[in-house]
Write an enzyme that holds these catalytic residues in place. Structure first.
Site, PDB file in Angstrom:
ATOM      1  N   LEU A 137       0.860  -1.173   0.000  1.00 61.29           N
ATOM      2  CA  LEU A 137       0.000   0.000   0.000  1.00 61.29           C
ATOM      3  C   LEU A 137       0.899   1.225   0.000  1.00 61.29           C
ATOM      4  CD1 LEU A 137      -2.697  -0.861   2.740  1.00 61.29           C
ATOM      5  CD2 LEU A 137      -2.968  -0.992   0.265  1.00 61.29           C
ATOM      6  N   ASP A 138       0.451   2.296  -0.657  1.00 63.51           N
ATOM      7  CA  ASP A 138       1.218   3.535  -0.622  1.00 63.51           C
ATOM      8  C   ASP A 138       1.337   4.031   0.816  1.00 63.51           C
ATOM      9  OD1 ASP A 138       1.336   3.453  -3.387  1.00 63.51           O
ATOM     10  OD2 ASP A 138      -0.410   4.762  -3.650  1.00 63.51           O
ATOM     11  N   LYS A 139       2.366   4.804   1.080  1.00 61.74           N
ATOM     12  CA  LYS A 139       2.618   5.315   2.430  1.00 61.74           C
ATOM     13  C   LYS A 139       1.382   5.991   3.019  1.00 61.74           C
ATOM     14  CE  LYS A 139       5.430   8.741   4.903  1.00 61.74           C
ATOM     15  NZ  LYS A 139       6.511   9.753   4.782  1.00 61.74           N
TER      16      LYS A 139
END
Length: 304
Positions: free
Chosen positions: A132-134
């Site tokens: 998942l993106d940050k």
């Protein structure tokens, strides 16, 4: 550490572009590796600008990590755990695995502190099957051992995992629901971002509007592929970037947000050992619910 990549079809991509898309390594770093002979295609040395063909086998000798990963006490919201897998409700702002500039404050460091060992120990991304993106919150599944990792990786590769996301978007989508299919590749004008391109990888996203507001909409997304920044790129392409997304939307965030309002809500898969069908659900974060409350109170109108 040697990694092998198999190019499945003619995508007309440069070698350095392809590797930057498949890894977290920058094109300048890839060039350095190519120049020192650490990258070969079908056993031969080539230049960064080599155009890949279907069937090409790329071998890359990545430099060994200088230091071991350090466990770190970072709070985690564990949704599920057994001898083989862990499901985590990842908080916004937490990077999934170590990379240049951040070797300690990641989900991997937190998991090592909490559980001790994960699959693929000795690599840069132990336990990590997907990402998942940050600044995207929500469900992420991690493997505790190599057997579970291999089985989960196969499910993701075969698109046998069901993933739904919830998001608030700037503006209103024209259609109440739809299925968007495009190619997504590295943005030629900005290496840090992705874009809908004429040369890239197939990306398929389903969407359904749950609520409409005056200047926003609340949407459920279903991922049929797993490209980098896929929902964020497709939302921008539809003229409705994810609210709070500084990379693809407004540079000044609304509602005092620290990142995009994008949440991995459910993830369904087969248990890698028992074969049992499992569904994990992560409740919306408080800041997400707060924005929805504001929109419903001030801007809400009915959605047909």
């Amino acid at each position: 550490m040697r990694n092998t990549f198999l190019v499945e079809k003619d995508e007309r991509l440069r070698l350095d572009v392809y590797l930057s898309m498949e890894t977290d390594v920058t094109r300048s770093q890839i060039k350095n590796m190519v120049d020192r002979g650490a990258v070969t295609v079908c056993g031969k040395s080539v230049k960064c600008g080599y155009i890949l063909k279907g069937g090409d086998e790329i071998e890359v000798d990545f430099p060994e990590r200088e230091t071991e990963l350090k466990p770190k006490d970072i709070p985690l919201d564990i949704l599920y755990e057994d001898n083989d897998i862990i499901a985590v409700n990842k908080q916004q702002g937490l990077t999934v695995h170590p990379a240049a500039g951040n070797s300690e404050d990641t989900l991997v460091n937190a998991l090592l502190y909490r559980f001790g060992t994960l699959s693929g120990m000795g690599t840069d991304r132990p336990g990590i099957v997907h990402r998942l993106d940050k600044d995207t919150s929500g469900v992420i599944v991690v493997a505790k051992n190599d057997k579970a990792h291999a089985a989960l990786a196969e499910q993701f590769a075969q698109r046998a995992v069901s993933k739904t996301y919830l998001a608030v978007l700037d503006n209103n989508l024209k259609e109440d629901e739809g299925l968007l299919t495009t190619l997504i590749g590295r943005n030629p004008a900005d290496r840090k971002s992705m874009a809908v391109t004429t040369e890239g990888r197939v990306a398929i996203t389903g969407y359904k509007v749950l609520e409409r507001f005056v200047r926003h909409c609340y949407v459920r997304f279903t991922l049929h592929t797993g490209r980098t920044h896929q929902i964020r790129v497709h939302a921008k392409y539809l003229g409705c970037p994810v609210t709070g997304d500084r990379l693809y939307g407004a540079k000044k965030p609304e509602f005092g947000l620290n990142g995009q309002l994008l949440h991995s809500y459910t993830l369904s898969l087969r248990h890698p050992v028992s074969g049992e069908q499992l569904t994990f659900t992560a409740p919306l974060p408080d800041y997400f619910e707060k924005v929805l409350t504001i929109l419903r109170r001030k801007e809400a109108r009915s959605c047909d």
